[in-house]
Design a protein around this motif. Structure first.
Motif, short mmCIF file in Angstrom:
data_model
loop_
_atom_site.label_atom_id
_atom_site.label_comp_id
_atom_site.label_asym_id
_atom_site.label_seq_id
_atom_site.Cartn_x
_atom_site.Cartn_y
_atom_site.Cartn_z
N GLN A 58 -22.23 9.70 -15.90
CA GLN A 58 -23.23 10.60 -15.33
C GLN A 58 -24.52 10.57 -16.15
OE1 GLN A 58 -20.94 14.23 -15.33
NE2 GLN A 58 -20.13 13.88 -13.26
N LYS A 59 -24.38 10.51 -17.47
CA LYS A 59 -25.57 10.45 -18.32
C LYS A 59 -26.35 9.17 -18.07
CE LYS A 59 -27.31 10.25 -23.03
NZ LYS A 59 -28.55 10.96 -22.59
N ALA A 60 -25.64 8.07 -17.93
CA ALA A 60 -26.31 6.80 -17.66
C ALA A 60 -27.13 6.88 -16.38
CB ALA A 60 -25.27 5.68 -17.57
N THR A 61 -26.52 7.45 -15.34
CA THR A 61 -27.23 7.59 -14.06
C THR A 61 -28.44 8.49 -14.20
OG1 THR A 61 -25.16 7.23 -12.85
CG2 THR A 61 -26.97 8.28 -11.66
N ALA A 62 -28.26 9.61 -14.91
CA ALA A 62 -29.36 10.55 -15.10
C ALA A 62 -30.51 9.94 -15.89
CB ALA A 62 -28.85 11.80 -15.81
N ASP A 63 -30.18 9.00 -16.77
CA ASP A 63 -31.21 8.34 -17.57
C ASP A 63 -31.83 7.14 -16.85
OD1 ASP A 63 -30.71 10.15 -19.56
OD2 ASP A 63 -29.57 8.78 -20.83
N GLY A 64 -31.43 6.92 -15.60
CA GLY A 64 -32.02 5.85 -14.82
C GLY A 64 -31.34 4.51 -14.94
N HIS A 65 -30.11 4.50 -15.46
CA HIS A 65 -29.37 3.25 -15.61
C HIS A 65 -28.33 3.09 -14.51
CE1 HIS A 65 -31.23 2.95 -19.51
NE2 HIS A 65 -30.61 4.04 -19.95
N ARG A 66 -28.00 1.85 -14.24
CA ARG A 66 -26.91 1.53 -13.34
C ARG A 66 -25.69 1.11 -14.16
NH1 ARG A 66 -26.31 -3.89 -9.65
NH2 ARG A 66 -24.28 -3.41 -8.72
N VAL A 67 -24.58 1.81 -13.95
CA VAL A 67 -23.36 1.46 -14.67
C VAL A 67 -22.69 0.29 -13.97
CG1 VAL A 67 -21.09 2.26 -15.41
CG2 VAL A 67 -23.04 3.82 -15.50
N ARG A 68 -22.53 -0.83 -14.69
CA ARG A 68 -21.94 -2.03 -14.10
C ARG A 68 -20.43 -2.12 -14.34
NH1 ARG A 68 -24.73 -6.30 -12.60
NH2 ARG A 68 -22.76 -6.62 -11.49
N ALA A 69 -19.96 -1.55 -15.45
CA ALA A 69 -18.53 -1.60 -15.76
C ALA A 69 -18.23 -0.58 -16.85
CB ALA A 69 -18.11 -3.00 -16.22
N ILE A 70 -16.94 -0.35 -17.05
CA ILE A 70 -16.49 0.59 -18.08
C ILE A 70 -15.45 -0.12 -18.93
CG2 ILE A 70 -15.24 2.75 -18.51
CD1 ILE A 70 -16.44 3.72 -15.80
N GLY A 71 -15.65 -0.09 -20.24
CA GLY A 71 -14.69 -0.67 -21.17
C GLY A 71 -14.08 0.42 -22.04
N VAL A 72 -12.77 0.51 -22.04
CA VAL A 72 -12.05 1.51 -22.84
C VAL A 72 -11.03 0.79 -23.69
CG1 VAL A 72 -10.51 3.50 -22.79
CG2 VAL A 72 -12.37 3.34 -21.13
N VAL A 73 -11.04 1.04 -24.99
CA VAL A 73 -10.05 0.42 -25.87
C VAL A 73 -9.26 1.53 -26.56
CG1 VAL A 73 -11.40 -1.66 -26.17
CG2 VAL A 73 -11.66 0.17 -27.83
N VAL A 74 -7.95 1.29 -26.67
CA VAL A 74 -7.03 2.31 -27.17
C VAL A 74 -6.01 1.65 -28.10
CG1 VAL A 74 -7.25 3.66 -25.05
CG2 VAL A 74 -5.38 2.02 -25.26
N PRO A 75 -5.37 2.43 -28.97
CA PRO A 75 -4.30 1.88 -29.79
C PRO A 75 -3.00 1.79 -29.00
CG PRO A 75 -4.60 4.20 -30.28
CD PRO A 75 -5.67 3.84 -29.29
N GLY A 76 -2.02 1.11 -29.56
CA GLY A 76 -0.69 1.08 -28.94
C GLY A 76 -0.39 -0.22 -28.22
N ILE A 77 0.64 -0.16 -27.39
CA ILE A 77 1.08 -1.31 -26.60
C ILE A 77 0.58 -1.12 -25.17
CG2 ILE A 77 3.04 -2.67 -25.82
CD1 ILE A 77 2.68 -2.63 -28.85
N ILE A 78 -0.22 -2.07 -24.70
CA ILE A 78 -0.83 -1.96 -23.37
C ILE A 78 -0.18 -2.98 -22.44
CG2 ILE A 78 -2.98 -2.11 -22.05
CD1 ILE A 78 -4.43 -1.57 -24.75
N ASP A 79 0.33 -2.51 -21.33
CA ASP A 79 0.88 -3.39 -20.31
C ASP A 79 -0.27 -3.85 -19.43
OD1 ASP A 79 2.02 -4.38 -17.85
OD2 ASP A 79 3.91 -3.46 -18.43
N ALA A 80 -0.62 -5.12 -19.54
CA ALA A 80 -1.78 -5.63 -18.81
C ALA A 80 -1.60 -5.55 -17.30
CB ALA A 80 -2.06 -7.08 -19.23
N GLU A 81 -0.37 -5.66 -16.82
CA GLU A 81 -0.11 -5.64 -15.38
C GLU A 81 -0.24 -4.25 -14.80
OE1 GLU A 81 0.40 -8.24 -13.35
OE2 GLU A 81 0.01 -9.53 -15.09
N THR A 82 0.36 -3.27 -15.47
CA THR A 82 0.39 -1.91 -14.91
C THR A 82 -0.71 -1.01 -15.46
OG1 THR A 82 1.89 -1.09 -16.64
CG2 THR A 82 2.89 -2.10 -14.68
N GLY A 83 -1.30 -1.38 -16.59
CA GLY A 83 -2.31 -0.52 -17.18
C GLY A 83 -1.74 0.70 -17.87
N THR A 84 -0.44 0.65 -18.20
CA THR A 84 0.18 1.76 -18.91
C THR A 84 0.14 1.51 -20.41
OG1 THR A 84 2.36 0.76 -18.70
CG2 THR A 84 1.69 2.33 -16.99
N VAL A 85 0.21 2.60 -21.18
CA VAL A 85 0.07 2.51 -22.63
C VAL A 85 1.18 3.29 -23.32
CG1 VAL A 85 -1.44 2.97 -24.60
CG2 VAL A 85 -2.44 2.31 -22.40
#
Length: 314
Positions: A58-85
């Protein structure tokens, strides 16, 4: 790419979330840090993550930017197929993080990348930091825990989300072995992580210290307990680096995390110890990582921009 285009990047840690809005050229147009409510439970951590991603978008949009993608990184074991952690320190056990992010963002035109925090930091060091130009290397942050980002033959190894848990290899045997959070006894992480150094000093000295930073100050002042705790950590770290070098032959090892603040007090003994132990193996250069606490968030942004590029080319 349009200079007004950005990605949302979030590095979710056990105590803090480091966040940013990052342009395609790597410029960080906005950065902030938020607390991670770990003590409130896994659901509270997830809700805070979702709120953060939505508010940054929302802040990006309010500042006049277009959000192209979202990257989130987390600790732990990530299942690439299901997206569970699965992340013990966040009280997540098969938590559907990617599905929750997709539902919260609610925009099919904005791809979401979910990745491992240490591998993201390693990717940033590979692209823009201490590992640039290497094809076989290692990023080893020594923080609350210990995990590794492994670059082998030019690519980061994921192992379906399981690779790189060097901190949970066993190096201590017998009565001195301590129980690790993973359930095994004698893990590297129980002796050589920043958290372990503070905990082990406190147990021997009979008083609480202000993290590994205070232990390092005591070490510099000649404290004998600090010296022993530090030597214990160095011994197992050297063993771990020799083992890794023997198996995967890195040309460079970049040490990061809170302990790298010790500088040459950490790095030179590691170099000397590894050199003394090697025979036929190729000896790696051991250096400090250069991106510091920004590595994970920058890696999240790089992953997000890679997704944008990939989708544009397909």
């Amino acid at each position: 790419m349009d200079p007004s285009e950005v990605v949302v990047a979030v590095d979710l840690g056990g105590t803090r979330m480091k966040c940013g809005l990052v342009a395609a050229d790597g410029a960080v147009l906005h950065r902030e840090t938020r607390p991670t409510p770990r003590t409130a439970g896994g659901r509270a951590v997830l809700d805070t993550l979702l709120e953060t991603v939505v508010e940054l978008s929302q802040k990006a949009t309010a500042d006049g930017h277009r959000v192209r993608a979202i990257g989130v990184v987390v600790p732990g074991i990530i299942d690439a197929e299901t997206g569970t952690v699965v992340a013990e320190n966040l009280a997540w056990s098969g938590t559907p993080v990617r599905a929750e992010l997709i539902a919260a963002v609610g925009d099919d035109d904005v791809p979401i990348v979910l990745a491992h925090d240490v591998r993201a930091g390693g990717y940033a060091e590979l692209r823009q930091g201490a590992l640039t130009g290497t094809t076989n290397s290692l990023f080893l942050p020594l923080g609350t825990g210990i995990a590794a980002a492994m670059v082998v033959d030019g690519r980061l190894v994921s192992g379906d989300g399981y690779a790189g848990e060097l901190g949970h290899t066993r190096f201590i045997h017998g009565e001195t072995a301590e129980l690790c959070a993973c359930g095994q006894w004698g893990c590297l992480e129980t002796v050589a992580s920043a958290a372990a150094i503070a905990r082990r000093y406190a147990a021997r000295a009979g008083r609480v210290v202000d993290g590994s930073r205070e232990v390092m100050e005591l070490l510099a002042a000649g404290d004998e307990i600090a010296a022993q705790v530090w030597q214990d950590a160095l011994t197992v770290l050297i063993e771990a680096l020799v083992l890794y070098t023997t198996l995967l032959a890195p040309t460079r090892i970049a040490i990061g995390g809170g302990l790298v603040g010790a500088g040459e007090t950490l790095l030179q003994p590691l170099r000397d110890g590894v050199h003394a132990r090697l025979t036929f193996q190729r000896e790696p250069e051991i250096v400090a990582a250069v991106l510091g606490e920004e590595a994970g968030c920058l890696g999240a942004a790089l992953y997000a921009w890679d997704r944008v590029t990939s989708e544009e080319q397909s």
